[in-house]
Structure formats: structure tokens, C-alpha cells
Scaffold this motif. Sequence first.
Motif, PDB file in Angstrom:
ATOM      1  N   PHE A  12       0.824  -1.216   0.000  1.00 40.19           N
ATOM      2  CA  PHE A  12       0.000   0.000   0.000  1.00 40.19           C
ATOM      3  C   PHE A  12       0.857   1.265   0.000  1.00 40.19           C
ATOM      4  CE2 PHE A  12      -1.972   3.428   2.484  1.00 40.19           C
ATOM      5  CZ  PHE A  12      -3.188   3.598   1.824  1.00 40.19           C
ATOM      6  N   SER A  13       1.981   1.235   0.708  1.00 36.08           N
ATOM      7  CA  SER A  13       2.821   2.409   0.911  1.00 36.08           C
ATOM      8  C   SER A  13       3.740   2.718  -0.269  1.00 36.08           C
ATOM      9  CB  SER A  13       3.685   2.214   2.166  1.00 36.08           C
ATOM     10  OG  SER A  13       2.951   1.643   3.225  1.00 36.08           O
ATOM     11  N   VAL A  14       3.987   1.733  -1.120  1.00 38.06           N
ATOM     12  CA  VAL A  14       5.028   1.878  -2.139  1.00 38.06           C
ATOM     13  C   VAL A  14       4.729   2.969  -3.167  1.00 38.06           C
ATOM     14  CG1 VAL A  14       6.245   0.691  -4.012  1.00 38.06           C
ATOM     15  CG2 VAL A  14       5.913  -0.459  -1.808  1.00 38.06           C
ATOM     16  N   PRO A  15       3.518   3.025  -3.777  1.00 38.19           N
ATOM     17  CA  PRO A  15       3.261   4.109  -4.736  1.00 38.19           C
ATOM     18  C   PRO A  15       3.386   5.498  -4.113  1.00 38.19           C
ATOM     19  CG  PRO A  15       1.604   2.396  -4.939  1.00 38.19           C
ATOM     20  CD  PRO A  15       2.389   2.096  -3.694  1.00 38.19           C
ATOM     21  N   ILE A  16       3.083   5.602  -2.825  1.00 32.17           N
ATOM     22  CA  ILE A  16       3.177   6.888  -2.127  1.00 32.17           C
ATOM     23  C   ILE A  16       4.639   7.296  -1.996  1.00 32.17           C
ATOM     24  CG2 ILE A  16       2.624   8.101   0.027  1.00 32.17           C
ATOM     25  CD1 ILE A  16       0.258   6.035   0.288  1.00 32.17           C
ATOM     26  N   ILE A  83       7.436  14.550   8.374  1.00 31.77           N
ATOM     27  CA  ILE A  83       7.396  13.081   8.382  1.00 31.77           C
ATOM     28  C   ILE A  83       6.081  12.655   7.745  1.00 31.77           C
ATOM     29  CG2 ILE A  83       7.172  11.020   9.829  1.00 31.77           C
ATOM     30  CD1 ILE A  83       9.181  12.246  11.754  1.00 31.77           C
ATOM     31  N   VAL A  84       6.176  11.745   6.769  1.00 32.54           N
ATOM     32  CA  VAL A  84       4.992  11.197   6.101  1.00 32.54           C
ATOM     33  C   VAL A  84       4.913   9.712   6.414  1.00 32.54           C
ATOM     34  CG1 VAL A  84       3.853  10.754   3.905  1.00 32.54           C
ATOM     35  CG2 VAL A  84       5.136  12.885   4.229  1.00 32.54           C
ATOM     36  N   THR A  85       3.778   9.264   6.948  1.00 34.12           N
ATOM     37  CA  THR A  85       3.594   7.840   7.216  1.00 34.12           C
ATOM     38  C   THR A  85       2.437   7.303   6.387  1.00 34.12           C
ATOM     39  OG1 THR A  85       2.014   7.974   9.051  1.00 34.12           O
ATOM     40  CG2 THR A  85       4.339   8.256   9.589  1.00 34.12           C
ATOM     41  N   ALA A  86       2.533   6.023   6.032  1.00 44.65           N
ATOM     42  CA  ALA A  86       1.466   5.338   5.304  1.00 44.65           C
ATOM     43  C   ALA A  86       1.559   3.858   5.658  1.00 44.65           C
ATOM     44  CB  ALA A  86       1.608   5.543   3.800  1.00 44.65           C
ATOM     45  N   ALA A  87       0.679   3.411   6.544  1.00 39.42           N
ATOM     46  CA  ALA A  87       0.659   2.005   6.967  1.00 39.42           C
ATOM     47  C   ALA A  87       2.023   1.554   7.489  1.00 39.42           C
ATOM     48  CB  ALA A  87       0.198   1.110   5.817  1.00 39.42           C
ATOM     49  N   PHE A  88       2.604   2.362   8.370  1.00 37.04           N
ATOM     50  CA  PHE A  88       3.907   2.023   8.932  1.00 37.04           C
ATOM     51  C   PHE A  88       3.796   0.840   9.895  1.00 37.04           C
ATOM     52  CE2 PHE A  88       6.978   3.040  12.527  1.00 37.04           C
ATOM     53  CZ  PHE A  88       8.056   2.386  11.929  1.00 37.04           C
ATOM     54  N   GLY A  89       2.796   0.852  10.776  1.00 37.54           N
ATOM     55  CA  GLY A  89       2.586  -0.288  11.653  1.00 37.54           C
ATOM     56  C   GLY A  89       3.032  -0.093  13.089  1.00 37.54           C
ATOM     57  N   GLN A  90       3.528   1.103  13.437  1.00 35.91           N
ATOM     58  CA  GLN A  90       3.890   1.410  14.821  1.00 35.91           C
ATOM     59  C   GLN A  90       3.415   2.821  15.165  1.00 35.91           C
ATOM     60  OE1 GLN A  90       7.908   0.620  16.270  1.00 35.91           O
ATOM     61  NE2 GLN A  90       8.349  -0.659  14.492  1.00 35.91           N
ATOM     62  N   LEU A 169      -6.982   2.042  -3.128  1.00 33.31           N
ATOM     63  CA  LEU A 169      -6.795   3.106  -2.140  1.00 33.31           C
ATOM     64  C   LEU A 169      -5.354   3.601  -2.105  1.00 33.31           C
ATOM     65  CD1 LEU A 169      -9.055   1.692   0.703  1.00 33.31           C
ATOM     66  CD2 LEU A 169      -9.474   3.762  -0.628  1.00 33.31           C
ATOM     67  N   SER A 170      -4.424   2.726  -2.431  1.00 29.81           N
ATOM     68  CA  SER A 170      -3.027   3.141  -2.508  1.00 29.81           C
ATOM     69  C   SER A 170      -2.841   4.217  -3.564  1.00 29.81           C
ATOM     70  CB  SER A 170      -2.142   1.935  -2.818  1.00 29.81           C
ATOM     71  OG  SER A 170      -0.798   2.319  -2.976  1.00 29.81           O
TER      72      SER A 170
END
Length: 313
Positions: A12-16, A83-90, A169-170
Motif C-alpha cells: 500500500f505504501s510503495v506508490p506513495i 514526516i509522512v507515514t502510510a501504513a507504517f505499523g507502529q 486506495l493506494s
Amino acid sequence: MTSIVFMGTPDFSVPILRMIQEEGYHIQAVVTQPDRPVGRKRVLTPPPVKKAAVELGLPVIQPERLKGSEELKQIIDLQPDLIVTAAFGQLLPKELLETPRLGCINVHASLLPKYRGGAPIHQAVIDGEKETGVTIMYMAEKLDAGDIIAKQAMPIEEDDTTGTLFDKLSIIGRDLLKDTLPSIIEGTNERIPQDESKVSFARNISREQERIDWSQSSTAIYNQIRGLHPWPIAYTTLDNQNVKIWWAKKSTATHTEKPGTVIAIGKKSFTVATGEGQAIDILDLQPAGKKQMEAVNYLNGVGSKLQIGDLFE
């Protein structure tokens, strides 16, 4: 040039991440989860974001846990503008949230304040929602509770799965962030507090949520199956053996049997009774210790002894 630390983990985060690089922003580092064992052979595998970052020639930081770690100090020392986060997980510790002069923003896969938490896409499908979307928001200490910068909605189609929605959604998140970043950097963006009276949560999927309750309606079970596809996959049991149900469709059959009972067996599928006198056709499954297979292959092989009246529980 605006300096950015990007934090994300799955596909999910890769295209961003790629968009931020392509738009010419200075990415100081990419922060992602550690490599994890994958598959039956437990092969140590990097997360998708790490693979993309390496390909782009970007430095990678992989903290097991951010709070109190050396990696946290390393990120703070970079003093990024944003800082930009997208489904980081923490969750991000307070000292990190306070580091960038432009703040920390998150690309969240729901229309906040609905579905805060780690599984918003899964939960939206399981709940039978007709609409979902992406929210760009400022991050706060409280989970997904920060002010909203921008939102974009999209419909959930009848045959959408968590997997298809992740992909859609990505791209929406990528494009929405691309349009929104200039205003964030210039300080001209909107900042709308969330309505706490409308908050709902989508916590990480539990093993209990993966098990099919055949007493539910065929619609609820169908939504559960597609909401858990292609991971972690809904399951049931037959003769005390777990069986994963990869795909199914709502049946037009009706019955008076106990939910979970096999009520029909065809050439390419078999039909299981659900609640409310409804039923569902099983099209794709995975018996215990076997690979995923279409129902036609199951019925011609390991499932050849399946009979009308057998009970899934």
C-alpha cells in the motif's frame, strides 16, 4: 528543498513513496518494519517498502520498536521538515511527533473518524460498507485522532476484496497526497478537527474474526470471506480439520438445515447452509495441509468423500 522522512511497510505504501521521490522532495530516510520470516520455509524477507527504497537508492532504517530505540534518535537527529507515514505499523513517540517543523502526516485508508486503527480496509468490507476512502491527517499521540487535512471517497463494489481495495486506495492516497503536499509545505492547508462522536475503530484482525460463524446470513459470511481475502483468509472446520475458504458467492438456495450443513454438491462448487434459511456456494478453498484449490479440484480429489449432510463448524 523540503526534507522528508517516509515511514511505511506494505505494498500500500510503495506508490506513495515513489510519488514523493518523483516529485523531487528530499527523502532523508525510509523507515520500515524489520525483515520477517515468510512462508513455510520461513525465508527472511524484506517488507515491500524496503525493496522499493533500496531500488530508489534511499537509506533505510528498520526499528523493531521505535520508542526508546537508537533508530528513534537517528531519525530525530535528521531534523526533517516533515514526516509522512502510510501504513507504517507502529505508533510514533511524542518526541518524534514534535520533531518536524511541518509536523507528521499520515495517509490513512478510511474516511476518518470512521475506522481508526490498523485494519480499516478489512473492517469496511467485513461490515458491508458501500463506501470507503483515504484521509490525509496530522498525527497526534492518540491513535488516528489528528486533524484532517483532506479526504477522498470511493465506492466499494460488490466483488471488491481487501486486496483489490488496497490497490485502489493506494493510488488514491498517492494522488491525494501529491495534490495536498504543496499546501502543507506552504501552510495553506485545511486543518479540521475530527468529530469524536462519530469515531469507530478497526483494530488488527484477530484469529476469532477469521472463523466463519455459519449462523450468520449469507451476505455477512460473503462479506467476511472477501474482507479477509487475500489475507489472512476466513476459515472453518470439517471433521476437526481447519479449512480455509478463499472464495464463495451467495447462493439462491434455501433450506431448513442446521447452518454449516452441506446441502448441495455440484461439479464446480458445493453449497453450505447459512443462517436465515440462506446458503453460500464455496468456489475456492484450502484443506488442512494442502494448497489452495478450486472447489472442482477439491471435489475430484481430497474432497471426493464430501456428502450432503456433512457439517462445517
